[in-house]
Design a protein around this motif. Structure first.
Motif, short mmCIF file in Angstrom:
data_model
loop_
_atom_site.label_atom_id
_atom_site.label_comp_id
_atom_site.label_asym_id
_atom_site.label_seq_id
_atom_site.Cartn_x
_atom_site.Cartn_y
_atom_site.Cartn_z
N THR A 1 0.84 -1.19 0.00
CA THR A 1 0.00 0.00 0.00
C THR A 1 0.88 1.24 0.00
OG1 THR A 1 -1.75 -1.13 1.23
CG2 THR A 1 -1.78 1.27 1.26
N THR B 1 0.47 5.36 0.58
CA THR B 1 -0.38 6.50 0.95
C THR B 1 0.47 7.76 0.93
OG1 THR B 1 0.09 6.22 3.31
CG2 THR B 1 -1.84 5.07 2.42
N THR C 1 -4.41 7.12 -1.70
CA THR C 1 -4.05 5.76 -1.31
C THR C 1 -4.06 4.85 -2.54
OG1 THR C 1 -5.04 6.02 0.88
CG2 THR C 1 -4.63 3.77 0.14
N ASN D 1 -3.92 0.87 -3.13
CA ASN D 1 -4.00 -0.41 -2.43
C ASN D 1 -3.67 -1.58 -3.35
OD1 ASN D 1 -4.87 0.46 0.21
ND2 ASN D 1 -6.87 0.94 -0.69
N ASN D 2 -3.29 -2.69 -2.71
CA ASN D 2 -3.07 -3.96 -3.43
C ASN D 2 -2.09 -3.83 -4.58
OD1 ASN D 2 -5.00 -5.36 -1.77
ND2 ASN D 2 -6.64 -4.41 -2.99
N VAL E 1 7.90 -1.05 -3.34
CA VAL E 1 6.70 -1.53 -2.67
C VAL E 1 6.95 -2.91 -2.09
CG1 VAL E 1 4.26 -2.12 -2.93
CG2 VAL E 1 5.24 -0.20 -4.21
N PRO F 1 3.38 -0.69 4.51
CA PRO F 1 2.82 0.49 3.85
C PRO F 1 3.86 1.61 3.74
CG PRO F 1 1.34 -0.32 5.56
CD PRO F 1 2.63 -1.07 5.73
N GLN G 1 4.43 5.75 3.25
CA GLN G 1 3.80 7.06 3.39
C GLN G 1 4.70 8.10 2.74
OE1 GLN G 1 3.05 7.53 7.62
NE2 GLN G 1 1.03 6.63 7.44
#
Length: 392
Positions: A23, A25, A60, A62-63, A87, A91, A93
């Motif tokens: 994820t 963000t 965000t 995701n996946n 990645v 997560p 940021q």
């Protein structure tokens, strides 16, 4: 046509495998005022992951398939932003600050509607292609393309200030492409382009989805991406590839391409048919005197490791001659050298402009303007593109 494969070299970065989807963000703000920027496009270039920032600038993703990507942020009035992101299962940021982009007056080109239509038709042909897949591609916003044609060099240049949106109904993707630069030179028979691209899955019924899966496989198998992945897995033969060493020398009997076209145009305008026929015959002379070494190359002959995780080097002397034995080219429509005793398989020729070309685990070349493709791979325009996270 020779196809200078520059786009793939710019937009992709090496992928390193992890166990779980990740994820990303973050928040996008203006660097000068620190104000949040809503409705900014945030995406992983050449992949299928993208979104838009909320009014408070947050986003965000995701996946996300594990690996290293080029994250791009784009919004009108600010310079495009990009950074490499790795990645994994933890997560990420990000805090992203965009630099204001002052509005600049572009060169004013006076052109007629007929000229624009002609230039746009050439752009579509050279950028999207002429294959069966291209017939099922629709450009949603054609006037997003800025076009300039240079008559003296027979060169068409194009760019976009916003996403060029193309619906590919052959493969089931909506492709959003920021074209930084496109150039089609008819004298050199070369096409170059670079930019950032986001793939989005189109919605379809069960029958359409099944057909798109088949067409994506068809586009992938035999492609340069498939080939480089096969090199990494040391499974060339199992995947249908054979590599050879091709030695080329310029043909001294054939005049330069620029002179051929200049003479043809000159005598064609004056309706001098004898001279036109003569220069046509000269143009039929092969560009090169070519020798194909019959001993197939092995993976260890062309593959080198680097000191950067997930990056590999492709290197070879002269030219690399790649045969894909699971696809046929019975009429030699690609007009590449083919020995008489060789089957009518699809053939691609690779030329290096440096000692090596760097590529990643996804099978994508990442070193800018390092390779020139001819033959089968030169036909793979936007209509045949699949995202870097595609697996059959």
């Amino acid at each position: 046509m020779r196809f200078f494969f520059c786009f793939w070299l710019i937009i992709s970065l090496p992928t390193i495998l992890f166990a779980q989807a990740g994820t990303i963000t973050g928040k996008v703000t203006a660097i000068d005022t620190k104000a949040p920027l809503g409705k900014a496009s945030v995406f992983l270039s050449n992949a299928t992951f993208g979104t838009v920032t909320a009014e408070d600038g947050t986003f965000t993703l995701n996946n996300v398939k594990p690996g290293q990507y080029n994250l791009v942020v784009s919004i009108l009035g600010y310079e495009n932003y990009s950074q490499s992101v790795l990645v994994g299962d933890k997560p990420q940021q990000l805090v992203i600050e965009l630099v204001p982009h002052p509005i600049q007056m572009k060169e004013v080109i006076i052109t007629t509607n007929a000229n624009w239509k002609r230039n746009y038709a050439q752009f579509v042909k050279d950028f999207i292609g002429t294959s069966a897949n291209s017939k099922l591609c629709k450009v949603i916003n054609p006037h997003a393309v800025n076009l300039i044609y240079h008559k003296n060099t027979e060169t068409l240049e194009a760019s976009t200030d916003e996403f060029l949106v193309v619906e590919n109904r052959a493969l089931g993707y909506r492709v959003r492409f920021l074209v930084n630069h496109f150039e089609s030179n008819k004298l050199k028979n070369e096409i170059r382009y670079r930019g950032q691209v986001l793939f989005e899955e189109l919605k379809g019924n069960k029958s359409q989805l099944q057909n798109w899966q088949l067409k994506r496989q068809e586009a992938y198998y035999g492609s340069s991406m498939h080939f480089l992945r096969s090199v990494l897995h040391e499974d060339l033969q199992g995947q249908g590839f054979v590599m050879y060493h091709l030695l080329r020398k310029p043909n001294p009997k054939r005049p330069p391409e620029e002179l051929l076209k200049q003479k043809y145009n000159q005598f064609n305008k004056s309706n001098n048919r004898d001279s036109v026929n003569y220069w046509n015959q000269m143009a039929q002379q092969p560009r090169y005197i070519e020798t194909l070494f019959k001993e197939p190359l092995k993976v260890e002959d062309v593959l080198r490791k680097t000191d950067r995780p997930g990056l590999f080097a492709l290197t070879f002397p002269d030219n690399l001659y790649v045969v894909y034995t699971k696809k046929y080219d019975a009429n030699n429509k690609d007009n590449v050298y083919r020995p008489l005793d060789m089957g009518s398989y699809a053939v691609s020729i690779v030329t290096l402009f440096n000692k090596y070309a760097l590529f990643d685990l996804n099978g994508v070349v990442v070193s800018p303007e390092s390779t020139l493709y001819e033959g089968d791979w030169a036909n793979d325009k936007l209509a045949e593109l699949v995202p870097v996270d595609y697996t059959p």
